[in-house]
Design an enzyme around this catalytic site. Structure first.
Site, PDB file in Angstrom:
ATOM      1  N   ASP A  62       0.869  -1.138   0.050  1.00  0.00           N
ATOM      2  CA  ASP A  62       0.048   0.048   0.008  1.00  0.00           C
ATOM      3  C   ASP A  62       0.819   1.310   0.051  1.00  0.00           C
ATOM      4  O   ASP A  62       2.001   1.368   0.465  1.00  0.00           O
ATOM      5  CB  ASP A  62      -0.825  -0.165   1.312  1.00  0.00           C
ATOM      6  N   ASN A 120      -4.986   2.969  -3.952  1.00  0.00           N
ATOM      7  CA  ASN A 120      -6.163   3.682  -4.314  1.00  0.00           C
ATOM      8  C   ASN A 120      -5.824   5.060  -4.982  1.00  0.00           C
ATOM      9  O   ASN A 120      -6.646   5.584  -5.808  1.00  0.00           O
ATOM     10  CB  ASN A 120      -7.053   4.054  -3.246  1.00  0.00           C
TER      11      ASN A 120
END
Length: 227
Positions: free
Chosen positions: A15, A123
């Site tokens: 991430d 994201n």
């Protein structure tokens, strides 16, 4: 901790925000402008940024992460009673130059020495991720950057994790997934990754089904976990 607990790993997937990059760096650089509102604004900004990704996924109303980042900041500034277009512009500009946590470059170098692929799955929009990696000077230490923009839905939707499996042509159990976000840890573990939780802020685990294989305070010792 010296004995490797993850075997058969071919790639480490990270991430980005909060894991490799310090999401609170932008507000920290504006402390003179923000005063005693700096910490509150930064935490509300981050929380709304995350909430909007989840809500837009559920609503099937995708907008890229840069739009969501701007919307989250607008909410945070309103929440702490700040009305300054100039300061908003400054904070957003700094978000493209986030710092990596201090241990990140050496950790990535150690994984490279182990012949492991090093990938971001985030994201974030592609341009945001590329800018952050370049600003943090870790671009040469990464093999690939995967953005949810490719599929138009945010983590922890399983399709996001599947995207990296498809890109890398390896199986979930051959991937070590690393995140500082407990909800992301749960989603990735539920999907089938071997997950390491970088619990930088000493948070409790989420009440969800996925569990990490290991918990670290930072990324320094990650390479020692992988055989």
């Amino acid at each position: 901790m010296n004995e490797p607990i993850l075997k058969g790993i071919k790639a480490c997937i990270f991430d980005a925000y909060g894991t490799l990059f310090n999401v609170h760096a932008a507000a920290a650089k504006c402390k003179d402008d923000l005063g005693d509102k700096a910490d509150a604004l930064s935490h509300i900004w981050r929380q709304k940024q995350l909430e909007y990704t989840w809500l837009r996924s559920l609503m099937r109303d995708y907008r890229d992460f840069w739009d969501i980042t701007q919307d989250g900041l607008a909410y945070a500034m309103a929440a702490v009673n700040l009305d300054s277009p100039e300061l908003k512009k400054k904070l957003l500009s700094l978000y493209w130059e986030l710092e990596a946590y201090p241990e990140v470059p050496e950790m990535l170098s150690a994984l490279r020495d182990k012949k492991l692929k090093r990938v971001i799955l985030s994201n974030g929009s592609p341009k945001m991720l590329e800018a952050a990696a370049q600003s943090a000077r870790i671009t040469p230490l990464l093999n690939e950057i995967h953005s949810v923009d490719d599929i138009g839905v945010f983590k922890p939707d399983p399709r996001v994790y599947q995207m990296s499996v498809d890109h890398l042509y390896i199986q979930p159990h051959e991937i070590c997934f690393v995140s500082s976000n407990a909800w992301d840890v749960a989603g990735a573990a539920h999907f089938g990754f071997n997950v390491v939780w970088v619990n930088r802020f000493n948070q409790p685990p989420e009440g969800l089904s996925g569990r990490p294989k290991a918990i670290l305070k930072n990324l320094e010792k990650l390479p020692t976990l992988i055989g």
